[in-house]
Design a protein around this motif. Structure first.
Motif: not given
Length: 318
Positions: A154-182
């Motif tokens: 839950n972030f910024g008043g919305r509930t977000w669903t993310a799909w992350f891959t460990k095949d790309i070892a970058v703990s990042d994503g679009p907008y402000k979203f990051s912090g996952l193990p991939g």
């Protein structure tokens, strides 16, 4: 000898990778209406990762900013022909609207997020102060060509669903979203207003990097909109003051000319005041944004592009 060659090769690869940017391209869908589900608008957003930093920016903004930055540096070399060429670009990709009239820089290892925007031609930023807390599920599916795991936040008043891959070892994503193990390869909110799908990955040797102004204004997330409004207000007051001073000088100059004409030829008084008033009115119009810069806009980059970028359905609701 072989060890020396191997060491040189490893060093060469390290130097090459240090100067390269990996760009993750997301097909981004946005519902422009916060109340009704209307036709989704599509644009591409980029996540440029270089070493331990990343830049999130829309394609349309990056194109506009890179053209503007290039133009500013070339204009210093004083060529009017270049100015004409630039005016042709303004009507094309330069004025394409975007839902992301800002850019975001992240320090990936430290999970620090900096949000940059512009008000009245001045850069302003804040550091995000809300940590993103993910709930990682056991769900694993193939998403956009990658084996991906599901996470929810839950972030910024919305509930977000993310799909992350460990095949790309970058703990990042679009907008402000990051912090996952991939890397996040798919992201959407529960209302279906915002969707990010990773569609491509490319490596760039000389990617454009958003310049940070020396006079950038630091703000906080809580005070950000108020500080932006203050910059706009200050800009408007300065333009009014400058326009008023310019009109006074013009009227004095015109008045002097009419007086001199009347003294010398006797015809200076006929209709002169009306003509002068007309010129004065035109001067006021120009000074207040009739030509050049709209009120609250910025040179060249403001005006239409900023209006086009205003979203009725902001990505953060609180």
């Amino acid at each position: 000898m072989k060890q020396k060659l191997l060491g040189f090769f490893v060093l060469f690869l390290a130097v090459m990778s240090y100067g390269q940017t990996t760009r993750y391209i997301y097909e981004t869908l946005v519902n422009p209406d916060s109340i009704n589900l209307v036709t989704m608008k599509s644009e591409r957003t980029f996540l440029d990762v270089k070493n331990d930093r990343s830049l999130f920016i829309s394609e349309n903004k990056l194109v506009r900013d890179s053209i503007f930055t290039s133009f500013k540096s070339e204009v210093k070399e004083n060529n009017k022909k270049e100015e004409k060429e630039f005016s042709k670009l303004e009507g094309k990709k330069y004025n394409e609207p975007t839902f992301f009239e800002y850019f975001i820089i992240k320090n990936i290892p430290e999970q620090k997020i900096y949000f940059y925007d512009r008000a009245a031609g001045k850069q302003i930023y804040y550091q995000e102060d809300r940590p993103i807390r993910w709930e990682i599920t056991k769900d694993i599916e193939k998403q956009n060509g990658y084996a991906a795991q599901k996470a929810v936040t839950n972030f910024g008043g919305r509930t977000w669903t993310a799909w992350f891959t460990k095949d790309i070892a970058v703990s990042d994503g679009p907008y402000k979203f990051s912090g996952l193990p991939g890397l996040i390869v798919k992201l959407e909110d529960d209302n279906g207003d915002y969707k990010f799908d990773l569609v491509k990955k490319i490596v760039l040797k000389n990617a454009f990097e958003e310049p940070i102004s020396s006079d950038v204004k630091q703000s906080t997330r809580v005070n950000f909109h108020g500080d932006k409004a203050a910059l706009e207000m200050e800009f408007g007051k300065n333009r009014k003051s400058a326009a008023g001073n310019g009109n006074a000088a013009e009227m004095m100059s015109q008045g002097g000319g009419r007086h001199q004409g009347g003294m010398n030829g006797g015809g200076g008084m006929r209709g002169g005041g009306m003509r002068g008033g007309g010129r004065s009115g035109g001067g006021m119009y120009r000074g207040m944004g009739g030509e050049g810069i709209p009120m609250g806009g910025s040179p060249t980059m403001g005006g239409g592009s900023m209006k086009a970028g205003i979203s009725q359905n902001p990505i953060e609701l609180n």
